[in-house]
Enzyme design. Structure first.
Site, short mmCIF file in Angstrom:
data_model
loop_
_atom_site.label_atom_id
_atom_site.label_comp_id
_atom_site.label_asym_id
_atom_site.label_seq_id
_atom_site.Cartn_x
_atom_site.Cartn_y
_atom_site.Cartn_z
CB SER A 453 -0.86 -0.02 1.27
OG SER A 453 -1.41 1.26 1.50
CE1 TYR A 466 -4.29 -2.06 5.17
CE2 TYR A 466 -3.19 0.01 4.65
CZ TYR A 466 -3.87 -1.12 4.25
OH TYR A 466 -4.12 -1.32 2.91
P1 NAD Z 1 -11.56 -5.79 0.17
O1 NAD Z 1 -12.03 -5.81 1.59
O2 NAD Z 1 -12.50 -5.30 -0.86
O3 NAD Z 1 -11.05 -7.24 -0.23
C1 NAD Z 1 -10.25 -8.00 0.60
C2 NAD Z 1 -10.56 -9.47 0.38
O4 NAD Z 1 -9.64 -10.21 1.16
C3 NAD Z 1 -11.95 -9.85 0.86
O5 NAD Z 1 -12.61 -10.64 -0.09
C4 NAD Z 1 -11.70 -10.63 2.13
O6 NAD Z 1 -12.67 -11.63 2.39
C5 NAD Z 1 -10.34 -11.21 1.84
N1 NAD Z 1 -9.63 -11.55 3.07
C6 NAD Z 1 -9.45 -10.78 4.15
N2 NAD Z 1 -8.77 -11.45 5.07
C7 NAD Z 1 -8.51 -12.67 4.56
C8 NAD Z 1 -7.84 -13.81 5.05
N3 NAD Z 1 -7.30 -13.84 6.27
N4 NAD Z 1 -7.73 -14.89 4.26
C9 NAD Z 1 -8.29 -14.89 3.04
N5 NAD Z 1 -8.95 -13.84 2.53
C10 NAD Z 1 -9.06 -12.74 3.28
O7 NAD Z 1 -10.24 -4.93 0.19
P2 NAD Z 1 -9.30 -4.41 -0.98
O8 NAD Z 1 -9.25 -2.94 -0.90
O9 NAD Z 1 -9.59 -5.04 -2.25
O10 NAD Z 1 -7.92 -4.91 -0.43
C11 NAD Z 1 -7.08 -5.79 -1.11
C12 NAD Z 1 -5.65 -5.49 -0.74
O11 NAD Z 1 -5.32 -4.20 -1.20
C13 NAD Z 1 -5.40 -5.47 0.76
O12 NAD Z 1 -4.15 -6.07 1.02
C14 NAD Z 1 -5.33 -4.00 1.08
O13 NAD Z 1 -4.58 -3.74 2.22
C15 NAD Z 1 -4.70 -3.47 -0.16
N6 NAD Z 1 -4.89 -2.04 -0.39
C16 NAD Z 1 -6.13 -1.51 -0.47
C17 NAD Z 1 -6.27 -0.16 -0.66
C18 NAD Z 1 -7.61 0.50 -0.76
O14 NAD Z 1 -7.68 1.72 -0.66
N7 NAD Z 1 -8.68 -0.23 -0.95
C19 NAD Z 1 -5.15 0.66 -0.79
C20 NAD Z 1 -3.91 0.07 -0.70
C21 NAD Z 1 -3.78 -1.28 -0.51
#
Ligand code: NAD
Length: 584
Positions: A453, A466
Site C-alpha cells: 500500500s 496497517y
Molecule cells: P476488500 O475488503 O474489498 O477485499 C479484501 C478481500 O480479502 C476480501 O474478499 C476478504 O474476504 C479477503 N480476506 C481478508 N482477510 C482474509 C484472510 N485472512 N484470508 C483470506 N482472505 C481474506 O479490500 P481491498 O481494498 O480489495 O484490499 C485488497 C488489498 O489491497 C489489501 O491487502 C489491502 O490492504 C490493499 N490495499 C487496499 C487499498 C484501498 O484503498 N482499498 C489501498 C492500498 C492497498
C-alpha cells in the site's frame, strides 16, 4: 557406490569403460555422462534417488576414473565418444531407447549425440545440465566477432571472463602441471568447498583427479578447434531435450543457452539458482526433474511444450498461464483476477469469505476456488499441496488478501496488531513461502505480486498497525526479489493509494462504540467513493507490473506523491503523519 549396483567393464574399440549399473532392468534406462574433470562418482547422489524407480547406469568417460586413458588427442574426438556411448547403450539397454543425462562436457556430448542421425531411435530424451550445444557456443562466438556491436563486444567479454580456464587448457604443458598442483594438499577440495559449495566426501574428488584433469583437457583440444574450423549446419535434436541451467555458474554464461530452442524443437528449460556442480549440490531437485521428464516422455505427453516464464517478458506471456489470487472475493483481488483472466490466464481464487468467493469464481470463470484463511500457515501449506497436485504450480501468485485496522497506536490492542500482522504480513509471507518454494522447485520462473500500500511509505497517526504491516510487506518483497532472481522468479510489491473497495467498510476502527464505528466506516467509504479510483484501475496496473517485472508498482497519483515525499522530503512526510486522516 549404490546399493545393489554392479560395476562392469564395457569394451569400446581399444578402450575399456568402467560402468556402474543399478535398478530394475525392466524400467526405462537412464545413462549418465559426467563432465570435466569428474568421474561417474559425480552422479552418486542422483543415482541413489533414481535407482528405485529406473534402470540407471553411469560410466567413466575415456581418460577419466577407471576407464582407459588413450594418449593421443584424436582418441577424444566426439565421434569416438559416440562410439563409447553406443557400446554402453548396447550393454545396458539393447534394442530399447535410453534417456541420456549429461553434465558439463557430458551435456555437450549429449547435445552432439541427440543431433546425430547415428543415434536417432537410440535416444528417448536428453537432460543437459550446465552444458550448452557446442555448435551454438561457436556460432554465437563467430557472430559476435564478425559483427561486433558494443553490446556484442560486452557479451563476448562477459563470456571470456567466465571461460578463462580454456586458455590455460590450450597452453602446452599447463593442464599437466596445473592438475598435478591442484590435486596435491587438498587444494582442489578447498576450491570446490569454497568457490563451488560442493562437499568433498564419499569419493570426491576422485583419487585419479590429476590424471583425469590432464587427459580430459584433450576433449577441449581435440573438439573445439575442429568445430571452429568445420561448424555443422542445420543441427536439430531428434528427441526431447530438458535443459537445466545453473544461474550462478562461474564458467558458463546463461546466455549460451538463449537459442537452444533452435536446435531442440521440443525443449524444456529449468533454471536453478545454483553453481556449476548442480548434481552434487542439488541432487534431490535434479533427480526429481529427470524423473518427471523421463515419465512424461515415456507417457508420450509433450514435455517441452511449456515456454518458461520470462521476467519482464510482457503481458502477452500471461495467456494460458496459471495464476492464483488471494482475497479474490472482493475489491482489488477480484478485479486483478478478472484482469488476468482477460489476458488469457487460468485463474485460481482464494478467499476466506465462501459466498463472495463463489460469486467471484462464477463471474470470472475460475478453474478453481479455495476457501482459506491466508493467516493460517498450515491451511496455506495444505492449499499449496492441493493446488500443485490438481493444477500444477501457478506461474503468477498475487498475495492480495488484507484487512484494515485504524485508530491511535495506544488504543490499538495487542490482539488488533496480531490480526493485522497475521493477515497483511504473515498471509503474504505464507503465500510467498509455499508458492515460492514450489516455483523454485519447478525451475521455470514465475512472478509473485504482494499487495502492499502507499501506507508502506507514508506514516499516519491513525493507521499504525496497517502502515507497519504494509511497510513490512514492501521490505519482505524486496528481500525475496533478491533471493529469487537467480531462479527467474520476479517479485513485485504493489502500492495503491486510496481505492474504492469494501476495505473501509470491513475495517475495524479501534476505541469506538460499535454504532460510531459503523458510522465512521460509512463516512470513510463515501469519501473513498468520491475519490473515485476503482479496483479495476489498480488491477490494470498490477497486470502491467507483472508484464514488466516492476520491483515496486506505485499505483494512483497520491501514492506517487507519498513515495516522492518519503524519498525527497521526509520532513514533510512526518508533518503529514500528524494530520487527522479519519473523517470527523
Ligand atoms: P476488500 O475488503 O474489498 O477485499 C479484501 C478481500 O480479502 C476480501 O474478499 C476478504 O474476504 C479477503 N480476506 C481478508 N482477510 C482474509 C484472510 N485472512 N484470508 C483470506 N482472505 C481474506 O479490500 P481491498 O481494498 O480489495 O484490499 C485488497 C488489498 O489491497 C489489501 O491487502 C489491502 O490492504 C490493499 N490495499 C487496499 C487499498 C484501498 O484503498 N482499498 C489501498 C492500498 C492497498
Amino acid at each position: 557406490m549404490l546399493d545393489g549396483a554392479i560395476t562392469r567393464i564395457v569394451r569400446s574399440g581399444e578402450v575399456d569403460l568402467a560402468l556402474v549399473q543399478a535398478g530394475d532392468r525392466g524400467r526405462p534406462a537412464l545413462i549418465f555422462i559426467h563432465g570435466y574433470p569428474d568421474t561417474k562418482e559425480l552422479w552418486a547422489d542422483v543415482l541413489a534417488r533414481l535407482a528405485p524407480s529406473y534402470h540407471v547406469a553411469a560410466y567413466d568417460v575415456r581418460g577419466a576414473g577407471d576407464s582407459s586413458r588413450p594418449r593421443r588427442a584424436a582418441a577424444y574426438d566426439l565421434a569416438r565418444l559416440g562410439d563409447d556411448l553406443e557400446a554402453v547403450i548396447e550393454a545396458v539397454s539393447p534394442g530399447r531407447p535410453v534417456h541420456l543425462v549429461g553434465h558439463d562436457w557430458g551435456a555437450i556430448q549429449g547435445w552432439e549425440f541427440v543431433t546425430q542421425e547415428r543415434f536417432a531411435g537410440m535416444l528417448a530424451s536428453l537432460t543437459a545440465i550446465a552444458g550448452p550445444p557446442l555448435d551454438q557456443v561457436i556460432a554465437a562466438g563467430n557472430l559476435l566477432l564478425r559483427r561486433p556491436t558494443p553490446a556484442r563486444v560486452a557479451e563476448l567479454a562477459r563470456r571470456a571472463r567466465r571461460s578463462w580456464y580454456i586458455v590455460a587448457i590450450f597452453t602446452p604443458g599447463v593442464p599437466t602441471l596445473a592438475w598435478r598442483w591442484l590435486a596435491r594438499g587438498g587444494r582442489w577440495n578447498w576450491l570446490m568447498q569454497n568457490l563451488e559449495r560442493v562437499g568433498t566426501d564419499g569419493g570426491h574428488p576422485a583419487p585419479t583427479l590429476a590424471a583425469d584433469g590432464r587427459h580430459g583437457a584433450k576433449l577441449y583440444r581435440r573438439n573445439i578447434p575442429r568445430r571452429l574450423l568445420g561448424p555443422r549446419a542445420h543441427v536439430v535434436a531428434h528427441a526431447p531435450v530438458q535443459l537445466v541451467i545453473p544461474a550462478r555458474d562461474h564458467y558458463i554464461s546463461t546466455s549460451y543457452y538463449d537459442n537452444a530452442r533452435l536446435i531442440a524443437p521440443v525443449l524444456r528449460r529449468r533454471l536453478v539458482g545454483a553453481r556449476h556442480w548442480v548434481p552434487r549440490t542439488e541432487p534431490g531437485l535434479v533427480a526429481r526433474w529427470i524423473g518427471e521428464f523421463v515419465d512424461q516422455v515415456e507417457a508420450g505427453s509433450e514435455p517441452g511444450s511449456r515456454t518458461p516464464w520470462a521476467r519482464g517478458g510482457g503481458i502477452e506471456q500471461l495467456c494460458g498461464r496459471l495464476a492464483l489470487v488471494t482475497g479474490a472475493g472482493s475489491g482489488i483481488g477480484r478485479a486483478t483476477a478478472a484482469a488476468l483472466c482477460a489476458q488469457g490466464a487460468r485463474l485460481l481464487l482464494v478467499d476466506r469469505d465462501r459466498a463472495a468467493l463463489a460469486r467471484a469464481g462464477e463471474e470470472i470463470g475460475a478453474e478453481g476456488t479455495f476457501v482459506c484463511d491466508v493467516s493460517d500457515e498450515q491451511a496455506m501449506e495444505r492449499l499449496a499441496d492441493e493446488v500443485v497436485c490438481r493444477f500444477g504450480v501457478p506461474d503468477v501468485v498475487v498475495n492480495n488478501a488484507g484487512i484494515a485496522v485504524a485508530g491511535p497506536f495506544l488504543e490499538t490492542t495487542g490482539q488488533d496488531w496480531q490480526r493485522v500482522v497475521g493477515v497483511n504480513l504473515m498471509g503474504v509471507v505464507h503465500g510467498c513461502r509455499v508458492f515460492g518454494r514450489a516455483l523454485v522447485e519447478r525451475g521455470e520462473g514465475g512472478q509473485i505480486v504482494n499487495v502492499a500500500s502507499a501506507a508502506a511509505f507514508q506514516p499516519a497517526k491513525d493507521l499504525p498497525a496497517y502502515s507497519a504491516s504494509k511497510a513490512a510487506v514492501m521490505m519482505a518483497s524486496e528481500c525475496l526479489r533478491a533471493e529469487l532472481a537467480p531462479y527467474g522468479i520476479g517479485v513485485t510489491a504493489a502500492c495503491p493509494g486510496f481505492v474504492s473497495t469494501n476495505i473501509t467498510r470491513a475495517a475495524h476502527y479501534v476505541g469506538l462504540p460499535e454504532a460510531e464505528e459503523r458510522a465512521l466506516a460509512e463516512r470513510l467509504t463515501r469519501l473513498y467513493e468520491r475519490r473515485n479510483f476503482g479496483p479495476e484501475r489498480v488491477a490494470t496496473a498490477i497486470v502491467e507490473a507483472i508484464g514488466a517485472d516492476l520491483p515496486v508498482a506505485v499505483i494512483t497519483p497520491e501514492a506517487r506523491v507519498m513515495r516522492a515525499l518519503s524519498r525527497f522530503a521526509p520532513g514533510v512526510r512526518r508533518r503529514l503523519a500528524t494530520l487527522d486522516t479519519l473523517p470527523a
